[in-house]
Every structure is written in C-alpha cells, then in structure tokens.
Design a protein around this motif. Sequence first.
Motif, PDB file in Angstrom:
ATOM      1  N   UNK A 213      27.963  -6.643  66.238  1.00 14.01           N
ATOM      2  CA  UNK A 213      26.688  -5.950  66.220  1.00 14.01           C
ATOM      3  C   UNK A 213      26.303  -5.726  67.665  1.00 14.01           C
ATOM      4  N   UNK A 214      26.253  -4.471  68.081  1.00 20.06           N
ATOM      5  CA  UNK A 214      25.949  -4.213  69.483  1.00 20.06           C
ATOM      6  C   UNK A 214      25.347  -2.815  69.641  1.00 20.06           C
ATOM      7  N   UNK A 215      24.997  -2.485  70.866  1.00 15.74           N
ATOM      8  CA  UNK A 215      24.327  -1.209  71.110  1.00 15.74           C
ATOM      9  C   UNK A 215      25.220  -0.053  70.675  1.00 15.74           C
ATOM     10  N   UNK A 216      26.531  -0.242  70.802  1.00 20.29           N
ATOM     11  CA  UNK A 216      27.462   0.832  70.471  1.00 20.29           C
ATOM     12  C   UNK A 216      27.405   1.182  68.978  1.00 20.29           C
ATOM     13  N   UNK A 217      27.386   0.165  68.112  1.00 16.05           N
ATOM     14  CA  UNK A 217      27.414   0.514  66.679  1.00 16.05           C
ATOM     15  C   UNK A 217      26.035   0.588  66.023  1.00 16.05           C
TER      16      UNK A 217
END
Lengths: 288, 288, 288, 288
Positions: A213-217
């Motif tokens: 879970x991160x800014x990218x997804x």
Amino acid sequence: MKNIRTDLAVEAHELSKKQAKNATQIDGVISSVEEADGIGITRVEITNENGSKALGKAIGSYVTIDAPDLKYSLDVYEKVCNIIADEIRGMANIKSDSLTLVVGLGNRDITPDALGTSVVSKLLVTHHIKQNMSDLLGDNISGVCAIAPGVLGTTGIETADIIKAVTERVKPQLIIAVDALAAADIQRVSTTIQISDTGIQPGAGVGNNREGLNEKNTGVKVIAIGMPTVIDASTISKVEIPEELAPLMVTTKDIDLVIERASKAVANGINLALHQNMTLRDVECYVG
Amino acid sequence: MKNIRTDLAVEAHELSKKQAKNATQIDGVISSVEEADGIGITRVEITNENGSKALGKAIGSYVTIDAPDLKYSLDVYEKVCNIIADEIRGMANIKSDSLTLVVGLGNRDITPDALGTSVVSKLLVTHHIKQNMSDLLGDNISGVCAIAPGVLGTTGIETADIIKAVTERVKPQLIIAVDALAAADIQRVSTTIQISDTGIQPGAGVGNNREGLNEKNTGVKVIAIGMPTVIDASTISKVEIPEELAPLMVTTKDIDLVIERASKAVANGINLALHQNMTLRDVECYVG
Amino acid sequence: MKNIRTDLAVEAHELSKKQAKNATQIDGVISSVEEADGIGITRVEITNENGSKALGKAIGSYVTIDAPDLKYSLDVYEKVCNIIADEIRGMANIKSDSLTLVVGLGNRDITPDALGTSVVSKLLVTHHIKQNMSDLLGDNISGVCAIAPGVLGTTGIETADIIKAVTERVKPQLIIAVDALAAADIQRVSTTIQISDTGIQPGAGVGNNREGLNEKNTGVKVIAIGMPTVIDASTISKVEIPEELAPLMVTTKDIDLVIERASKAVANGINLALHQNMTLRDVECYVG
Amino acid sequence: MKNIRTDLAVEAHELSKKQAKNATQIDGVISSVEEADGIGITRVEITNENGSKALGKAIGSYVTIDAPDLKYSLDVYEKVCNIIADEIRGMANIKSDSLTLVVGLGNRDITPDALGTSVVSKLLVTHHIKQNMSDLLGDNISGVCAIAPGVLGTTGIETADIIKAVTERVKPQLIIAVDALAAADIQRVSTTIQISDTGIQPGAGVGNNREGLNEKNTGVKVIAIGMPTVIDASTISKVEIPEELAPLMVTTKDIDLVIERASKAVANGINLALHQNMTLRDVECYVG
C-alpha cells in the motif's frame, strides 16, 4: 539476511552492516540516533536504489521509537503519543480541512495481528460530522475517517483493492496505515514503533498483505505505523519448520495487554496529530 | 402505526390490517402462510405502490421464517439453514461462476447489533481461491467475498458508500446484506428471520444505515437477511423516553447466545446456497 | 412499590415517600444530599426495622453517587474514583496488614451483567506478593485478593457457597462485592453508583444471587458496590410480559462502553482505598 | 531432558528412551499404541518410582489421543468426543448420583491458556437442578458443577487453595481438571489430547499452577485433561532467552480457532461421560 524476516528498517540496517563486514556505512542509507527519558528515536533514511536494495526496504524515511517501558509507564505512554503525533505532522501537512483515511490492517481474531483494528476502534473520527454538523466541532479538527478492511483469507478480496476503492470514493489527502509487524530481535517485540512515509510493503505484517500500500497504487501519500508483535518461528528456531505443517508464531505471553496499550498510544498519537487543538486528555475523554 | 417501529414486513402487514378495521385484504399485498415441524414460513408480496405505502416497505418479496426453537434444537437449526438456502436460490440464479458479495452490517461492539459481522466471520469465502487456485475447489462452488464495513459512527463514512465502492471494484452479480432488525412484538425477537429481495431500507437495523442498500444504488440485486434482536424502548414503554437522554434498547438476556446461534444458521444457509454441492456437514467442517 | 424493581435504596426511598402521601419523613430512614462539580452524593441511612420494611432494604448505610458525565469526562471519572475510595475507607478500617477479598459477581458473557467481573480484572491484587515477596511492595499497600465466582446457571453452585468457602480459607477481614444492579428510573442507568455496608441482598443484580452476601452468612463485613445497568422490562412495559416467554432487559445501546468506563472507576476507587500511598496515576499504570 | 519442557508423558517417554541409548524399555513404564481412522491412542502406564523418576511424571495412567485433523474434520471431532468419554468412564465410576466438579484452569485473557475456561463454558452443569428440580432431568444425568478459578497473578490466591475450598464445601466424588499444556514437539501442538488419572502436576500449563492438584491434596480423585497449545520458546530457540526479558511463547497462528474447536471436543467428551443417556447431538443442543 537469509531466513531472517524483519519489517523494521532499523533491524535491516543492522543486519546489513553486520553482513558487510568492516562497512561502517552503506551508500544510500543515513541513520541517526537520539535518546531522552528512556525513549530512543532512530532515524533511517534510504536515499537511493543502492540503499533500498541493501536493506530490502523502499526509499524513504523510517523513524523507530524504542520504548521498552511503554506498557508499564504512563509517562512513557504520554511521550510516545506526542512523538507519534510530531512525526506524523513532520511527514504530512495536516490542515483543518484535510481528510485522512486511517486503515487498520490485520486480523482482529488473531491477537498479535490485531494492532491495526484495535487502533481504528480508538480513533476520533470526524468526517461525517464535518460534512453535516461541522459547527459542532472546534477549530483545528481535521477530517478523519477509518476502516478495518479485514484480511484476504476472510474477505476473499485483496486488502489493497478494498482500500483503493474506498480511497477513490472518499478522496482523502492522506492515508495512515497501521499494522502489526514481525521483528528479528526478541527485544523489539512489543517495545518498538516504526513510522515511515513509504507505506506498507508487500508481505509485511502477520497477515501478509500481498500487494502493499503506497502512494503509487493509491494516488495518496501513505504513512505506515507498525509495531512488531511477533518473531517468525523460522527466525529463532534451531530446526527447519515447514510452514504448511505448523504456521507458528513466537509472541509474548502478555500480548493481549500489549496490543491494548500500544494501540492506545498509536491511536492517540494519530488523534493528536490530526486534531491539533486537542490535548491528550481531551482525546482520551472520547476514546479511552 | 405511529410510534411502532418494525423492520418486519409481516408485522407491518398485521399492524396495517388492524388499523384498517374490517379490511381482510390490502390492495397490493398478497400473503400466505405454511407451517411444518414447528417452523412457520410467511410470504408477503408487495406488488404495487399502494401496498408499499400501506406497509411502509418497498415493493418485492418478504419471506419470514418463524423458528422459536432455533436456539434450542439442532433439528430446527438444520431446517432453518436449508430453508434460507432454498429461499436465496429462489430469489437469485446462483451459478458456479457467479460472484456474490456478502455484507455484514452493524456494529460488532454492540452485541444485539452484531448479527451481520458474526455471519461474515462464518462464511466460506472463495473469491481469492477461485482467482488463483481454482482447481483446489470442487464443482458448484461459486465465488464468495465478504466485508463488514462498520457503522457511520466509527468509520466516518456512509456505509452505503463503502459498499458501493467495493461493489464497483469487485463487480459481484449479487449482494447479500445481513443485519440485525427491530421488531414490534417481543415474541419475534430472536426467533424470526426475514429474507427479502428488496435490499436494506434506510434507517433499518440497530445501527441505522441512513441511505439503505438496494439494486438502485448499487446496480446489483440485493438480498437482505435479518433477524430482530431488539424492540425499540419507545415501542413498549409506558412513558415517552427522549432518545437524547437515553438511547435504550430492549433485548433478551441471552442475546450473546442468540447471536451466536442465529448467525451460524444464517451463515450456513448462505454457504449452502452458494456452494451447491456441499452438505451442511461439509460447510460446518470449515466454518463451525 | 408493586411491580417496580429497584436495587437502589435512594429509589426505594423516593417511591416509598410517594406512596405514603403527605409523609415528608419515614421513621427509621434518614437521608441527606450534597452536590459539587456536577456529582451528587445522596446518603440514606436505614436505622431501624420500620425503615428497613418501608424501603425493602437491610438496615445500614447507602451512599449513592450520581455522575451523569462519568462516561464522557475524565474530571468526573477522577472525582468518582476518589469518592469511592473515601467512602470505602469511611466504612472499613483499612490498614496495611488488612486482607480484603474483592468479589466480582455476575455473568461475564452478558454485557450488562459484567460489571463485577470487569472490575475484578482491573484490580491491583497483592495477597500473593505480600506472602512471598512483601519487600517488593511499598508501605500502605494492603493485601488484596479477588475472585469472579460465576453464576449459578453456569457453575451449578450457589455463588454464596463459593464465596463462603474461599472466605473461610483465605480469611479476609473485609469483602467488597461488586455487581450490576437494576434501577426503576431510566436516568439512573449507567450514571449512578451505590455503595453500602449491608452487603448484597438476595435477588439483586441481573443474575439473581439467591442467598445474598452479608456479614451474617460470611462472618466478615461486606461492602457492596453496584451500578444500575438495566431496567427490568416489567418496570417500563405497557403490557404484562411473562418472564418464561422472554427474559427481556432494557439497557442502553452503549452498554459495552459504559461497563468499560464504570468498571475502571470502581476498580480504581477500590485500588485507591486499599493502597493508600498510591495515586490514581500509579494505579492506572498497573491496571489501565 | 535438560531444557526441554513437556507436560506430555508420551513425549517424556520418547525423550527418556532417546537419552538411555539402546534401552528399549524403562523399568516402571509400560506403553502401547493403537490407531484407527487417523486417530492414534498411546497409553503410558507409570507403575513404580523408577518409571516416575525417569519420565518426571507421577505414577498412574496417561492416555494420549493424537488427532491431527481435529480442527478440520467433524468425523474426527465426533470420534475424539467419544474416546474422551470412554477414557473418563474407564478411569472413574460415574453413577447417576455422582457429583463431579470440573475445574477450568488457566487465564482466559491469554488465548493459548484459555482451554480450561473455554471448556467450562461449554458444560452441561446439573448440580443446582438436581438439588432443586431433579424431576426435570432424565435418568443417568449425573451431578456436574464447574468453576474457572482464575490464575494466581489475577486472584492473589493459590489456585489449588480455591479448588480445595470449593471441594470441601461441595463434596464432589471426582474432579476433572482441564488445562492447556506445553509440548516439546511442534507437531503435537493443537493436535494431541492427554488424559490422566494423576491430576495436574506442579508447574504444568501455560500459567504455572504452583502446587498441582491431585488426590493427595484434594482428597478426591483428579482426572486431568490437557492439550498442548504452546511450545516454550526455550525449547526451540537457537539462543538462550532470559525469561525476565521476554516471557515468550510459541503457538500457532490459528490458536483462537484451535481453542474453540478443541474445547468443544473436550467439553462434549466430558458431557457424554457424565450424562450417559445423552447422545453427542443431545449435548450439542445445549452447549454448542
């Protein structure tokens, strides 16, 4: 680092330095330590791909709070609440019209995995009140909503998919994701809190969030807060333990108490960060 | 029907007939009763707007299972599981490549409101296995995923919004929503299960889902399954009780046991409906 | 007082005065009221058989603490802890070599009946430490032991018998018995704490302790502490409800939270009374 | 056997044989094995002091049921219930006027230690009914009462003292004591049930009952039933772990489920043994 699983950047750093003998420093990793009143704060910055590869962690900031007395001392508890609040504010620009989605990861029916769901139950959520009766709220109360999405084995849905779906609909400016972690060193279990601005990595935690879970997804900055509550049996075991045979975990006998106290510290740290005019006493009135 | 709150169509029908003296039948409402082995099944069909207005319920089918011995008798429990499975299959065309999203509504921390979350914890979810290891599953095992979205007061998000977001992403062909209900008649508390193809109406349940949940707002057929676990204090009280003063509920002393047993019946009814080659004994092996 | 069940002396007194019209005073009953900072303290002394008969309560002292904001305000919580401690010390002569047995009555699996067992889980018990490692403890830490004996329906043993057996063996100088109570007035539910030096009366509480618990049957002074958590359905119902049909209870929707907060106040009141050198903050470090 | 802690006689026997190389048999220890339908039954008889010393266990009979599929298979569950019932009846002469006290040892707030308290919550207790309304009960329903005395750390009273006190007052002819155990071999955790007629030994279990419980200190035959739920961390760890530093335990990730299922098997085994005219289905109607 073979066979040793850790979700803590600070441990990965130590193990990495041990493996590269003589190496006093790894390119792409900067760390510093401070200590006051029995609480240590270690900051590990991973600044480039080399550091990321060496430690097996994403580029970004990792703050580790070492508080061995968290479960015994109210003084330590109060300090930890304030440190968490300060670190969150340092990583994100919280304004009173911000909306933050707090996500409590993990399985509430497995005690050492219940940190995230327990934190979510202690939050001062305000999003619905701000939308409908915002004059009930004082200044500097930002918008907070929260979900405990469950785990893949009981929902049948990738946890990241639930979070992305809710994020798209609710449109928060920030996600704070809370999860139980695995450590390599027994002494870190139940005593260490890690805060990072890199989100949750795939496979972290007791319950294995497969995508991370991160800014990218998600399209939104993700601050991850976690505490090691288990050591993988394979880390300490003398013998090879096949996972199919017995998915074991090593945890402390007082893990129920640990989860209760640590989740209160993390929850109230988040409450203080997001509701800046409130004192610790104020938030405790609402959420315990 | 002033001051009397009921989520049961069968009660609304009775109250409605009582108010319209002499009226043996209401236009737009057809009902029938059958009984066998101590279990009654009442079917109320609301066929037009007049019927809908008279009963205060949406147009559609409402099946009421009356099983006073549900919590004492394994025979009754097994029959109720099978009746629920049959009724679900009658309302929806379950195929082995269907995907159903089961939604457990309500607040798990308020015992009489915990029916939905308890059902969700007893489901045989298969969606993630079908996607990745479908050869592990036998024939006639349809796709099942499940969420317990929480309640507005603890998430800050409208429950319907969370469900709509997950529905858009997961794309089920059917939603089954489970919730605790309020009844008007004490004898229905903990003994009656209602299944309808109309979804959840706004304001139903202990926890008040404000928007409701139906095909119109989700794009997917919604089967609602509920059991009354409380009577509103205002329904039985001699005196007016201001809600702000004391949000009271009237429930049975054995409500913890009731929730455990009823949620098992509802969960296994759903399991049987969605996994058509499995027996009750099969599903009990997995989920209790 | 027909059909109205109350375990509170203060309510029995009010009802009794209402029934005896014009009577400003009942022989054998003395009462006084004081109030400060939103907390009321009512003292009812039943001094003779006439008073006992009129109120249906044993001869002795009954202190009622009215704290409507107990569950919202930390200030009120702290004051209530201190009032409880003061009243216990006023009723019993606690010395550092005293041994007190705290008994948590009621059924932990019925939320509104779980006050006693919840209090017991929050006590600072010291008896075993004093016997073996007394130098670990500071001054003015008296001996405390605690049991939660369960209820007749789940043990098969009269609760009073278990307590008498343990009392004979452990030989405390004082018993403090904690139980959930029934009130007649909705406004007292979850807001009122009663402390008396007369023990527990037969049939009090949600779970019905048939024999009661007092100095006569235990040989030891019994201080009883209780909070109303339910109203009997028969007290407020418009219609007669046969008990066999549906053993109903009327309680508040937030009863889980109420039990958590009230049990903390009662437990820490007891902790402060029995460990006189400790502050509220000290005891909270140990027990939450 | 240094550093290896096991509460299982069958493991002590294996370790003992391993240490005494070449020894095919130890004087004072007789063992036999049978197996059917995936369930193994090992009987170890310790017949003299030499055998007792070699195995570190009291003289008496130890029956070990190995049922790896207990948590997955209803067939295995049903067989285990019946084996437990048979073994209890073989060790004690249960008549319809017998009174048995079942004691659930351990700490209900530490999941792997909650086997005993969970069993007690699933018993069909009859003592109070036999005393007052015995005509409600059928033939061959013996008297059963049950307590969960708690652990020293939360009661301040030696557990054996509480049990002895209740035993003296209630005067049972038999005590059945249920407790969680520690094993040496990972594969025995959650799969093995041990029944012995020697009572509970000092220091057994997760929670350490210091005095033990046997015919000598209670005056009544004590059958002990236990299941290993943990391995001591010191048993499997590569490194020395100081107990003060971190009282760790190694358990399975699904320990909540294991406790639920195993406690149902043990409870219903006891129910069948003590109520000889009832079938498994009968007892499940009452207690789940």
